[in-house]
Design a protein around this motif. Sequence first.
Motif, PDB file in Angstrom:
ATOM      1  N   ASN A  58      -6.549   1.664   6.118  1.00 25.20           N
ATOM      2  CA  ASN A  58      -7.750   1.081   6.724  1.00 25.20           C
ATOM      3  C   ASN A  58      -9.004   1.310   5.886  1.00 25.20           C
ATOM      4  O   ASN A  58      -9.977   0.565   6.015  1.00 25.20           O
ATOM      5  CB  ASN A  58      -7.944   1.604   8.149  1.00 25.20           C
ATOM      6  N   LEU A  59      -8.976   2.300   5.016  1.00 30.06           N
ATOM      7  CA  LEU A  59     -10.116   2.547   4.124  1.00 30.06           C
ATOM      8  C   LEU A  59     -10.203   1.503   3.011  1.00 30.06           C
ATOM      9  O   LEU A  59     -11.233   1.419   2.339  1.00 30.06           O
ATOM     10  CB  LEU A  59     -10.013   3.954   3.502  1.00 30.06           C
ATOM     11  N   THR A  60      -9.155   0.723   2.809  1.00 29.66           N
ATOM     12  CA  THR A  60      -9.182  -0.316   1.764  1.00 29.66           C
ATOM     13  C   THR A  60      -9.982  -1.528   2.199  1.00 29.66           C
ATOM     14  O   THR A  60     -10.345  -2.350   1.368  1.00 29.66           O
ATOM     15  CB  THR A  60      -7.766  -0.798   1.367  1.00 29.66           C
ATOM     16  N   LYS A  61     -10.254  -1.644   3.489  1.00 34.50           N
ATOM     17  CA  LYS A  61     -10.922  -2.840   4.012  1.00 34.50           C
ATOM     18  C   LYS A  61     -12.429  -2.734   3.912  1.00 34.50           C
ATOM     19  O   LYS A  61     -13.016  -1.726   3.887  1.00 34.50           O
ATOM     20  CB  LYS A  61     -10.515  -3.075   5.466  1.00 34.50           C
ATOM     21  N   PHE A  68      -7.311   4.216  -5.188  1.00 35.08           N
ATOM     22  CA  PHE A  68      -8.256   3.358  -4.470  1.00 35.08           C
ATOM     23  C   PHE A  68      -9.204   2.676  -5.454  1.00 35.08           C
ATOM     24  O   PHE A  68      -9.491   1.493  -5.329  1.00 35.08           O
ATOM     25  CB  PHE A  68      -9.067   4.166  -3.448  1.00 35.08           C
ATOM     26  N   ASP A  69      -9.684   3.439  -6.425  1.00 32.81           N
ATOM     27  CA  ASP A  69     -10.610   2.889  -7.403  1.00 32.81           C
ATOM     28  C   ASP A  69      -9.933   1.819  -8.262  1.00 32.81           C
ATOM     29  O   ASP A  69     -10.464   0.721  -8.431  1.00 32.81           O
ATOM     30  CB  ASP A  69     -11.155   4.022  -8.282  1.00 32.81           C
ATOM     31  N   PHE A  92       0.832  -1.198   0.000  1.00 38.25           N
ATOM     32  CA  PHE A  92       0.000   0.000   0.000  1.00 38.25           C
ATOM     33  C   PHE A  92       0.872   1.255   0.000  1.00 38.25           C
ATOM     34  O   PHE A  92       0.598   2.198  -0.740  1.00 38.25           O
ATOM     35  CB  PHE A  92      -0.944   0.013   1.210  1.00 38.25           C
ATOM     36  N   ILE A  93       1.907   1.262   0.807  1.00 38.76           N
ATOM     37  CA  ILE A  93       2.804   2.429   0.881  1.00 38.76           C
ATOM     38  C   ILE A  93       3.459   2.680  -0.474  1.00 38.76           C
ATOM     39  O   ILE A  93       3.568   3.820  -0.924  1.00 38.76           O
ATOM     40  CB  ILE A  93       3.846   2.263   2.000  1.00 38.76           C
ATOM     41  N   GLU A  94       3.869   1.612  -1.156  1.00 41.25           N
ATOM     42  CA  GLU A  94       4.482   1.775  -2.481  1.00 41.25           C
ATOM     43  C   GLU A  94       3.478   2.357  -3.471  1.00 41.25           C
ATOM     44  O   GLU A  94       3.815   3.244  -4.255  1.00 41.25           O
ATOM     45  CB  GLU A  94       5.016   0.431  -2.975  1.00 41.25           C
TER      46      GLU A  94
END
Length: 72
Positions: free
Chosen positions: A69-72, A45-46, A4-6
């Motif tokens: 945490n919004l990816t969950k 995200f999309d 995610f950081i990458e």
Amino acid sequence: MKDFIEKFAEAVDIEENVENLNANTNFRKIEEWSSLAALSVIAMFDEEYGKTISGKEIRAAKTIEDLYNLTK
């Protein structure tokens, strides 16, 4: 989290010091952070997670972990 950081760094166009980013990093204090970077994160995200997030959710987040945490 590392993946995610990458992806975050790529979306925000951070080329240097990516290794300094971690879950507790306040992403708003990153030099490259701007309203355009926020739009890039919404697009990430999309594309990467199939999730739609709003500017309100980004404004509520403070750290990279909050965004993750919004990816969950």
